[in-house]
Design a protein around this motif. Structure first.
Motif, PDB file in Angstrom:
ATOM      1  N   LYS A  66      -2.111   6.166  -8.990  1.00 22.15           N
ATOM      2  CA  LYS A  66      -0.738   5.684  -9.121  1.00 22.15           C
ATOM      3  C   LYS A  66       0.143   6.680  -9.872  1.00 22.15           C
ATOM      4  N   GLU A  67       1.320   6.938  -9.320  1.00 19.39           N
ATOM      5  CA  GLU A  67       2.375   7.691  -9.996  1.00 19.39           C
ATOM      6  C   GLU A  67       3.470   6.675 -10.292  1.00 19.39           C
ATOM      7  N   GLU A  68       3.992   6.677 -11.524  1.00 22.08           N
ATOM      8  CA  GLU A  68       4.979   5.662 -11.881  1.00 22.08           C
ATOM      9  C   GLU A  68       6.138   6.262 -12.657  1.00 22.08           C
ATOM     10  N   THR A  69       7.323   5.709 -12.398  1.00 23.28           N
ATOM     11  CA  THR A  69       8.523   6.100 -13.123  1.00 23.28           C
ATOM     12  C   THR A  69       9.010   4.897 -13.913  1.00 23.28           C
ATOM     13  N   PHE A  70       9.218   5.097 -15.204  1.00 28.74           N
ATOM     14  CA  PHE A  70       9.781   4.065 -16.077  1.00 28.74           C
ATOM     15  C   PHE A  70      11.263   4.362 -16.272  1.00 28.74           C
ATOM     16  N   ARG A  71      12.118   3.365 -16.076  1.00 30.13           N
ATOM     17  CA  ARG A  71      13.552   3.502 -16.332  1.00 30.13           C
ATOM     18  C   ARG A  71      13.972   2.352 -17.243  1.00 30.13           C
ATOM     19  N   LYS A 100       0.825  -1.218   0.000  1.00 23.76           N
ATOM     20  CA  LYS A 100       0.000   0.000   0.000  1.00 23.76           C
ATOM     21  C   LYS A 100       0.851   1.255   0.000  1.00 23.76           C
ATOM     22  N   ARG A 101       2.167   1.129   0.124  1.00 22.49           N
ATOM     23  CA  ARG A 101       3.058   2.287   0.139  1.00 22.49           C
ATOM     24  C   ARG A 101       3.814   2.461  -1.169  1.00 22.49           C
ATOM     25  N   TYR A 102       4.271   1.363  -1.768  1.00 23.57           N
ATOM     26  CA  TYR A 102       5.069   1.470  -2.993  1.00 23.57           C
ATOM     27  C   TYR A 102       5.073   0.143  -3.756  1.00 23.57           C
ATOM     28  N   ALA A 103       5.568   0.224  -4.998  1.00 22.41           N
ATOM     29  CA  ALA A 103       5.642  -0.966  -5.845  1.00 22.41           C
ATOM     30  C   ALA A 103       6.866  -0.869  -6.750  1.00 22.41           C
ATOM     31  N   ALA A 104       7.386  -2.033  -7.136  1.00 22.01           N
ATOM     32  CA  ALA A 104       8.515  -2.102  -8.076  1.00 22.01           C
ATOM     33  C   ALA A 104       8.329  -3.320  -8.967  1.00 22.01           C
ATOM     34  N   LYS A 105       8.600  -3.121 -10.262  1.00 24.23           N
ATOM     35  CA  LYS A 105       8.420  -4.180 -11.263  1.00 24.23           C
ATOM     36  C   LYS A 105       9.553  -4.122 -12.275  1.00 24.23           C
ATOM     37  N   GLU A 106       9.774  -5.243 -12.947  1.00 23.80           N
ATOM     38  CA  GLU A 106      10.597  -5.292 -14.158  1.00 23.80           C
ATOM     39  C   GLU A 106       9.659  -5.732 -15.268  1.00 23.80           C
ATOM     40  N   GLU A 161       9.874  -0.330 -13.355  1.00 22.97           N
ATOM     41  CA  GLU A 161       8.823   0.599 -12.963  1.00 22.97           C
ATOM     42  C   GLU A 161       8.843   0.722 -11.452  1.00 22.97           C
ATOM     43  N   PHE A 162       8.944   1.956 -10.996  1.00 24.34           N
ATOM     44  CA  PHE A 162       8.866   2.273  -9.574  1.00 24.34           C
ATOM     45  C   PHE A 162       7.623   3.126  -9.408  1.00 24.34           C
ATOM     46  N   SER A 163       6.768   2.774  -8.457  1.00 24.31           N
ATOM     47  CA  SER A 163       5.510   3.504  -8.368  1.00 24.31           C
ATOM     48  C   SER A 163       4.954   3.509  -6.955  1.00 24.31           C
ATOM     49  N   THR A 164       3.905   4.305  -6.818  1.00 25.75           N
ATOM     50  CA  THR A 164       3.091   4.239  -5.619  1.00 25.75           C
ATOM     51  C   THR A 164       2.238   2.975  -5.749  1.00 25.75           C
ATOM     52  N   TYR A 165       1.404   2.731  -4.770  1.00 24.10           N
ATOM     53  CA  TYR A 165       0.573   1.524  -4.739  1.00 24.10           C
ATOM     54  C   TYR A 165      -0.089   1.280  -6.091  1.00 24.10           C
ATOM     55  N   ASN A 166      -0.014   0.050  -6.525  1.00 25.96           N
ATOM     56  CA  ASN A 166      -0.452  -0.342  -7.853  1.00 25.96           C
ATOM     57  C   ASN A 166      -1.735  -1.156  -7.778  1.00 25.96           C
ATOM     58  N   LYS A 176       0.459 -12.614  -7.031  1.00 25.24           N
ATOM     59  CA  LYS A 176       0.298 -12.437  -5.598  1.00 25.24           C
ATOM     60  C   LYS A 176       0.655 -11.006  -5.226  1.00 25.24           C
ATOM     61  N   GLU A 177      -0.102 -10.457  -4.302  1.00 22.96           N
ATOM     62  CA  GLU A 177       0.228  -9.129  -3.773  1.00 22.96           C
ATOM     63  C   GLU A 177       1.221  -9.312  -2.642  1.00 22.96           C
ATOM     64  N   SER A 178       2.197  -8.418  -2.578  1.00 25.69           N
ATOM     65  CA  SER A 178       3.224  -8.510  -1.531  1.00 25.69           C
ATOM     66  C   SER A 178       2.687  -8.110  -0.188  1.00 25.69           C
TER      67      SER A 178
END
Length: 187
Positions: free
Chosen positions: A87-92, A58-64, A159-164, A185-187
């Protein structure tokens, strides 16, 4: 039309090859549990995305994420929900090239790199193009319409983001069912 298990496995294997190219190492369990999202369209090589979820709280999320060459993750926005601004997300970009399309001044037609299939062109409305290469990043603010597309060689994107909450995303294409065939699965 649903994507067959055989096709999902083929796409999963392709995604794993991209992670290797980007020097992103996944455990055997993580490899087995990649999210293969075809958006319910059954056209995975045109529309979809392959995702490894590191964490989603509920605080943050990270994905590849992997996008195959020309593969489009369709136009969407992340609206406010349950008192959250969305959701706010950053793509790198870790490997390849990512085309990002968002609100803003329209890029001239001749310069647009993504190729939208003719039958889905009415489902895309924002065409301010950003071209991100390895090591470059861009942040999409909450509730901003956007879509992404893999470059000619495909790409791997962190992708680094707020709760997804993928299940709450709003897509321009009414035929999209983002969670169709997806189990994670949700973390």
């Amino acid at each position: 039309m649903a994507v067959s298990q055989e096709k999902r496995e083929e796409i999963r294997q392709k995604a794993l090859e991209y992670y290797e190219k980007a020097h992103i190492y996944l455990t055997e369990e993580e490899k087995k549990n990649l999210e293969i999202a075809d958006m319910g369209l059954g056209r995975i090589e045109e529309f979809g995305i392959q995702i490894h979820i590191y964490i989603n709280t509920k605080r943050y999320a990270a994905k590849e994420m992997v996008l195959l060459p020309g593969q489009i993750c369709p136009e969407q926005c992340h609206p406010p929900f349950e008192g959250d601004v969305g959701k706010e997300e950053t793509f790198r970009v870790r490997y390849g090239t990512l085309y990002v399309y968002t609100e803003g001044k329209r890029t001239p037609e001749a310069e647009i790199r993504a190729r939208i299939p003719a039958d889905k062109q009415d489902c895309f409305r924002v065409f301010h193009q950003l071209i991100l290469k390895k090591g470059e990043q861009f942040t999409v603010k909450p509730n901003v319409t956007h879509w992404i597309c893999g470059g000619e060689e495909g790409c791997v994107v962190s992708e680094f983001s707020t709760y997804n909450r993928d299940d709450l995303d709003i897509y321009t294409d009414p035929e999209i069912n983002r969670m169709d065939g997806v189990t994670h699965k949700e973390s």
